[in-house]
Design a protein around this motif. Structure first.
Motif, PDB file in Angstrom:
ATOM      1  N   SER A   1      26.834 -17.140  -5.193  1.00  0.00           N
ATOM      2  CA  SER A   1      27.359 -17.956  -6.311  1.00  0.00           C
ATOM      3  C   SER A   1      27.108 -19.747  -5.445  1.00  0.00           C
ATOM      4  CB  SER A   1      28.646 -17.983  -6.269  1.00  0.00           C
ATOM      5  OG  SER A   1      29.700 -18.295  -5.884  1.00  0.00           O
ATOM      6  N   ALA A   2      28.058 -20.503  -6.544  1.00  0.00           N
ATOM      7  CA  ALA A   2      28.147 -21.640  -6.198  1.00  0.00           C
ATOM      8  C   ALA A   2      29.585 -22.029  -5.795  1.00  0.00           C
ATOM      9  CB  ALA A   2      28.492 -22.493  -7.731  1.00  0.00           C
ATOM     10  N   VAL A   3      30.017 -20.873  -4.764  1.00  0.00           N
ATOM     11  CA  VAL A   3      30.981 -21.303  -4.618  1.00  0.00           C
ATOM     12  C   VAL A   3      31.339 -20.343  -2.974  1.00  0.00           C
ATOM     13  CG1 VAL A   3      32.881 -20.093  -5.401  1.00  0.00           C
ATOM     14  CG2 VAL A   3      32.793 -22.300  -4.394  1.00  0.00           C
ATOM     15  N   CYS A   4      32.051 -20.484  -2.028  1.00  0.00           N
ATOM     16  CA  CYS A   4      32.074 -20.019  -0.843  1.00  0.00           C
ATOM     17  C   CYS A   4      32.633 -18.559  -1.127  1.00  0.00           C
ATOM     18  CB  CYS A   4      33.022 -20.520   0.265  1.00  0.00           C
ATOM     19  SG  CYS A   4      34.355 -21.214  -0.291  1.00  0.00           S
TER      20      CYS A   4
ATOM     21  N   PRO B   1      36.303  -6.581  -6.993  1.00  0.00           N
ATOM     22  CA  PRO B   1      37.439  -8.163  -7.514  1.00  0.00           C
ATOM     23  C   PRO B   1      37.442  -9.193  -6.698  1.00  0.00           C
ATOM     24  CG  PRO B   1      38.362  -5.933  -7.857  1.00  0.00           C
ATOM     25  CD  PRO B   1      36.840  -5.888  -6.726  1.00  0.00           C
ATOM     26  N   VAL B   2      37.538  -9.030  -5.433  1.00  0.00           N
ATOM     27  CA  VAL B   2      37.136 -10.036  -4.283  1.00  0.00           C
ATOM     28  C   VAL B   2      35.835 -11.312  -4.759  1.00  0.00           C
ATOM     29  CG1 VAL B   2      36.359  -8.894  -2.169  1.00  0.00           C
ATOM     30  CG2 VAL B   2      37.431 -11.279  -2.086  1.00  0.00           C
ATOM     31  N   GLY B   3      34.628 -10.879  -4.956  1.00  0.00           N
ATOM     32  CA  GLY B   3      33.478 -11.425  -5.494  1.00  0.00           C
ATOM     33  C   GLY B   3      34.104 -12.653  -6.881  1.00  0.00           C
ATOM     34  N   LEU B   4      35.249 -12.095  -7.720  1.00  0.00           N
ATOM     35  CA  LEU B   4      35.191 -12.837  -9.145  1.00  0.00           C
ATOM     36  C   LEU B   4      36.189 -13.867  -8.820  1.00  0.00           C
ATOM     37  CD1 LEU B   4      36.688  -9.957 -11.484  1.00  0.00           C
ATOM     38  CD2 LEU B   4      33.598 -10.195 -11.093  1.00  0.00           C
ATOM     39  N   GLU B   5      36.330 -14.079  -7.024  1.00  0.00           N
ATOM     40  CA  GLU B   5      37.398 -14.733  -6.625  1.00  0.00           C
ATOM     41  C   GLU B   5      36.386 -16.795  -6.663  1.00  0.00           C
ATOM     42  OE1 GLU B   5      40.496 -15.795  -6.913  1.00  0.00           O
ATOM     43  OE2 GLU B   5      40.972 -12.866  -7.290  1.00  0.00           O
ATOM     44  N   GLU B   6      37.052 -17.572  -7.432  1.00  0.00           N
ATOM     45  CA  GLU B   6      36.069 -18.871  -7.621  1.00  0.00           C
ATOM     46  C   GLU B   6      36.695 -19.979  -7.345  1.00  0.00           C
ATOM     47  OE1 GLU B   6      33.055 -17.578 -11.114  1.00  0.00           O
ATOM     48  OE2 GLU B   6      34.580 -18.934 -11.364  1.00  0.00           O
TER      49      GLU B   6
ATOM     50  N   LYS C   1      28.165 -27.861  -5.766  1.00  0.00           N
ATOM     51  CA  LYS C   1      28.700 -26.785  -5.225  1.00  0.00           C
ATOM     52  C   LYS C   1      29.642 -26.600  -6.761  1.00  0.00           C
ATOM     53  CE  LYS C   1      32.635 -25.622  -2.351  1.00  0.00           C
ATOM     54  NZ  LYS C   1      33.556 -25.428  -1.038  1.00  0.00           N
ATOM     55  N   THR C   2      30.289 -25.799  -7.377  1.00  0.00           N
ATOM     56  CA  THR C   2      31.095 -25.139  -7.738  1.00  0.00           C
ATOM     57  C   THR C   2      30.189 -24.924  -9.485  1.00  0.00           C
ATOM     58  OG1 THR C   2      31.880 -27.163  -9.222  1.00  0.00           O
ATOM     59  CG2 THR C   2      33.243 -25.947  -6.864  1.00  0.00           C
ATOM     60  N   GLU C   3      28.949 -25.726  -9.948  1.00  0.00           N
ATOM     61  CA  GLU C   3      27.803 -25.667 -10.741  1.00  0.00           C
ATOM     62  C   GLU C   3      26.816 -24.443 -10.074  1.00  0.00           C
ATOM     63  OE1 GLU C   3      29.710 -29.889 -10.749  1.00  0.00           O
ATOM     64  OE2 GLU C   3      27.523 -29.832 -10.347  1.00  0.00           O
ATOM     65  N   LEU C   4      26.263 -23.983 -11.566  1.00  0.00           N
ATOM     66  CA  LEU C   4      25.055 -22.957 -11.512  1.00  0.00           C
ATOM     67  C   LEU C   4      23.876 -24.007 -12.227  1.00  0.00           C
ATOM     68  CD1 LEU C   4      26.432 -20.036 -13.585  1.00  0.00           C
ATOM     69  CD2 LEU C   4      26.678 -20.543 -11.335  1.00  0.00           C
ATOM     70  N   LEU C   5      24.134 -25.010 -11.705  1.00  0.00           N
ATOM     71  CA  LEU C   5      22.644 -26.507 -12.079  1.00  0.00           C
ATOM     72  C   LEU C   5      22.183 -25.887 -10.809  1.00  0.00           C
ATOM     73  CD1 LEU C   5      24.662 -29.078 -13.463  1.00  0.00           C
ATOM     74  CD2 LEU C   5      22.646 -28.328 -14.816  1.00  0.00           C
TER      75      LEU C   5
ATOM     76  N   HIS D   1       5.797 -12.561  -5.610  1.00  0.00           N
ATOM     77  CA  HIS D   1       5.944 -11.578  -5.971  1.00  0.00           C
ATOM     78  C   HIS D   1       7.272 -12.610  -7.504  1.00  0.00           C
ATOM     79  CE1 HIS D   1       8.113  -9.255  -3.675  1.00  0.00           C
ATOM     80  NE2 HIS D   1       9.600  -9.440  -4.172  1.00  0.00           N
ATOM     81  N   GLU D   2       7.749 -12.144  -8.312  1.00  0.00           N
ATOM     82  CA  GLU D   2       8.497 -12.680  -9.821  1.00  0.00           C
ATOM     83  C   GLU D   2       9.664 -11.885  -9.559  1.00  0.00           C
ATOM     84  OE1 GLU D   2       7.832 -12.910 -13.588  1.00  0.00           O
ATOM     85  OE2 GLU D   2       8.970 -11.440 -14.280  1.00  0.00           O
ATOM     86  N   ARG D   3      10.931 -12.488  -9.307  1.00  0.00           N
ATOM     87  CA  ARG D   3      12.135 -11.534  -9.278  1.00  0.00           C
ATOM     88  C   ARG D   3      12.651 -12.536 -10.491  1.00  0.00           C
ATOM     89  NH1 ARG D   3      14.563 -11.591  -3.630  1.00  0.00           N
ATOM     90  NH2 ARG D   3      15.269 -10.414  -4.751  1.00  0.00           N
ATOM     91  N   SER D   4      14.638 -11.269 -10.739  1.00  0.00           N
ATOM     92  CA  SER D   4      15.257 -11.898 -11.415  1.00  0.00           C
ATOM     93  C   SER D   4      16.682 -12.250 -11.005  1.00  0.00           C
ATOM     94  CB  SER D   4      15.263 -10.849 -12.671  1.00  0.00           C
ATOM     95  OG  SER D   4      16.298 -11.025 -13.658  1.00  0.00           O
ATOM     96  N   PHE D   5      17.752 -13.222 -10.805  1.00  0.00           N
ATOM     97  CA  PHE D   5      18.689 -13.654 -10.443  1.00  0.00           C
ATOM     98  C   PHE D   5      19.470 -13.626 -11.845  1.00  0.00           C
ATOM     99  CE2 PHE D   5      15.984 -15.189  -6.809  1.00  0.00           C
ATOM    100  CZ  PHE D   5      15.867 -13.883  -6.207  1.00  0.00           C
ATOM    101  N   SER D   6      21.231 -13.373 -11.443  1.00  0.00           N
ATOM    102  CA  SER D   6      21.417 -13.330 -12.861  1.00  0.00           C
ATOM    103  C   SER D   6      22.802 -14.310 -11.935  1.00  0.00           C
ATOM    104  CB  SER D   6      22.609 -12.644 -13.106  1.00  0.00           C
ATOM    105  OG  SER D   6      21.170 -12.793 -14.408  1.00  0.00           O
ATOM    106  N   TRP D   7      23.730 -15.143 -12.011  1.00  0.00           N
ATOM    107  CA  TRP D   7      24.943 -15.805 -12.331  1.00  0.00           C
ATOM    108  C   TRP D   7      26.002 -15.780 -13.287  1.00  0.00           C
ATOM    109  CZ3 TRP D   7      19.907 -17.876 -10.676  1.00  0.00           C
ATOM    110  CH2 TRP D   7      19.794 -17.806  -9.460  1.00  0.00           C
ATOM    111  N   ARG D   8      27.278 -15.717 -12.901  1.00  0.00           N
ATOM    112  CA  ARG D   8      28.545 -16.280 -14.254  1.00  0.00           C
ATOM    113  C   ARG D   8      29.007 -16.988 -13.278  1.00  0.00           C
ATOM    114  NH1 ARG D   8      30.508 -10.097 -15.443  1.00  0.00           N
ATOM    115  NH2 ARG D   8      32.008 -10.623 -13.728  1.00  0.00           N
ATOM    116  N   TYR D   9      30.061 -18.339 -13.627  1.00  0.00           N
ATOM    117  CA  TYR D   9      31.138 -18.588 -13.199  1.00  0.00           C
ATOM    118  C   TYR D   9      31.591 -19.077 -13.762  1.00  0.00           C
ATOM    119  CZ  TYR D   9      32.903 -21.985  -9.266  1.00  0.00           C
ATOM    120  OH  TYR D   9      34.193 -22.237  -8.323  1.00  0.00           O
ATOM    121  N   LEU D  10      33.200 -18.795 -13.942  1.00  0.00           N
ATOM    122  CA  LEU D  10      34.466 -18.655 -14.502  1.00  0.00           C
ATOM    123  C   LEU D  10      34.393 -20.174 -14.940  1.00  0.00           C
ATOM    124  CD1 LEU D  10      36.325 -17.091 -16.372  1.00  0.00           C
ATOM    125  CD2 LEU D  10      37.972 -17.592 -14.086  1.00  0.00           C
TER     126      LEU D  10
END
Length: 478
Positions: free
Chosen positions: A82-85, A102-107, A309-313, A378-387
């Motif tokens: 994540s872009a936050v702690c 649920p705790v992992g949704l807190e940003e 921090k806080t950005e998915l760039l 090797h190739e991998r796929s990662f995904s993120w979202r940030y409210l």
């Protein structure tokens, strides 16, 4: 946490045997007739990708961590979950996407009464079940007493702070003291970075007399705000006497010089810890990992990347990552393999000769093959979202899908690490493929919680964020 059931043990052993990994893991863990390796996991807070001189920082030197990299393996494409702690820390301790809890949704996690469920298997609880002594020194930030805490989630002992940040001298957060020895609040004088490192050396010395291996999480506050170097007690006093609950953020303080003092003091103290391992004859049988919980903040060097921090760039997600495991990693090795925070759980469990609980499979990858053959990626796929700003991102191969509010992008982040050339119209099929990859991942996660805490920077705080008027800006679905 209760010990593993017989059924869980059988299931885990069967999975390992079926994969042909038990002999390999036993050899990896014991080496030349030695016991299983000790594990020292060092986590910096808000360190940018290029904040170490071995990653490109030019205005100061970090000799201890440079030496760690020279003696081990340095990753050039390491990502935070994540872009936050607290979201990343959820992924680190569970080995799973934070968006499953649920705790992992807190940003990040604020005052809401959520936390890491004590019933969830964790890296320390699984290592403890495998015979390790476990301790957290430093930052927790995964839930408050009495329902949540390090000792409810697998750590035998805890010495540090429970919240998201701490003044380096007063040891207060938002006006309240927050320094603990297990569940007992304590008052200790000194610069926080020095205190944490001294406690780490003390614990390592104690473990040298014991028969079982140790797992130590050493989670520094540095170089997280407040911006205070080892001699800045006057700044701590100013913030404490201001009477402002949010004074620790102090956008009127800090400088590149102070930031350098914070990082180099942490590097110096890490050097003393590594020296203690050498003095005790423990270095050859100790895995040492160093990384950060997310990308850099306002005084960080994020290298060739934009964002923070806080950005998915990339600047908000790319972190330094170093591992030294004598006999396994080759000195001075460099790997371009993309990795992510949640990989550390399956990797370190494998190193200890155990594995994740089958009922809670890791979303991470065991990196042992990469540690031995860092030249093979090797190739991998990662995904993120940030409210905040309705951010979405997916990295697969060299490609990255990114969404910020209603703007969408497709970048080749290997050729274009600054994320400048938006190729979505030139390569519409690739854009749709990457967007679909993110949507497939998102469908497996908990839905967004629009009441969860989220954070970001405004134009009033950072002038390069002009146009952003609120720290929490997002569009709820209709």
């Amino acid at each position: 946490m209760a010990s593993l059931s017989r059924r869980s043990l059988i299931a885990r052993s069967t999975a390992l045997i079926g994969a042909g990994l038990v002999p390999e893991l036993a050899r990896a863990a014991t080496g030349k007739g030695q016991r299983r390796p000790n594990i020292l996991f060092i986590l910096a807070d808000d360190m940018g990708f290029a904040d170490l001189s071995c990653y490109g920082r030019r205005d100061y030197a970090t000799p201890a961590l440079d030496a760690l990299a020279a003696g081990g393996l340095r990753f050039t494409q390491a990502y935070a979950n994540s872009a936050v702690c607290s979201a990343t820390r959820t992924a680190l301790i569970t080995g799973r996407y934070q968006n499953r809890l649920p705790v992992g949704l807190e940003e990040p996690l604020g005052q809401r009464p959520v936390g890491l469920p004590p019933s969830h298997p964790t890296l320390p609880s699984l290592l403890r079940q495998a015979g390790y002594g476990t301790m957290l020194i430093g930052k927790w930030h995964l839930g408050a007493l009495p329902d949540y805490g390090p000792q409810q989630s697998g750590y035998d002992h805890f010495w540090g702070f429970r919240g998201g940040g701490l003044d380096y001298f007063t040891h207060k957060a938002f006006g309240k003291a927050d320094l603990w020895d297990d569940a007992r609040q304590i008052d200790q004088q000194g610069y926080l970075t020095d205190l944490l490192a001294a406690k780490a050396r003390e614990v390592i010395t104690d473990h040298a007399r014991q028969d079982k291996p140790f797992f130590m999480s050493l989670h520094f506050n540095a170089p997280h705000w407040p911006w205070e170097g080892p001699e800045d007690v006057a700044e701590a006093r100013r913030l404490d006497e201001s009477g402002k609950p949010m004074a620790m953020f102090h956008f009127d303080g800090g400088s590149a010089k102070i930031y350098a003092q914070m990082v180099t003091r942490m590097d110096y103290q890490i050097g003393l810890i590594l020296k203690r391992l050498e003095e005790l004859g423990m270095a050859e049988n100790t895995i040492v990992v160093f990384t950060s919980d997310n990308g850099g903040e306002r005084f960080s060097d994020t290298g060739p990347f934009t964002g923070r921090k806080t950005e998915l760039l990339e600047g908000g997600l790319r972190v330094p990552a170093i591992i030294r495991w004598p006999g396994v990693t080759r000195a001075g090795a460099v790997s371009e393999q993309p990795i992510i925070t949640m990989d550390w759980l399956p990797t370190l469990l494998a190193a200890a000769g155990t594995a994740p609980d089958p009922a809670f499979p890791s979303d991470g990858e065991n990196l042992l093959p990469v540690l031995r053959r860092p030249d093979q990626a090797h190739e991998r796929s990662f995904s993120w979202r940030y409210l905040n700003l309705n951010q979405e991102a997916c990295r697969k191969g060299d490609w990255k899908y990114l969404k910020i509010l209603n703007n969408t992008f497709l970048f080749n982040v290997v050729e274009d690490p600054q994320e400048r050339a938006n190729l979505k119209d030139r390569m519409p099929e690739k854009f749709r493929e990457m967007q679909a990859e993110w949507q497939k991942w998102n469908a497996q996660m908990l839905p967004l919680d629009y009441d969860a805490g989220t954070s970001g920077f405004t134009g009033a705080q950072l002038p390069d964020h002009f146009g952003i008027e609120k720290a929490q800006t997002f569009v709820r679905p209709k």
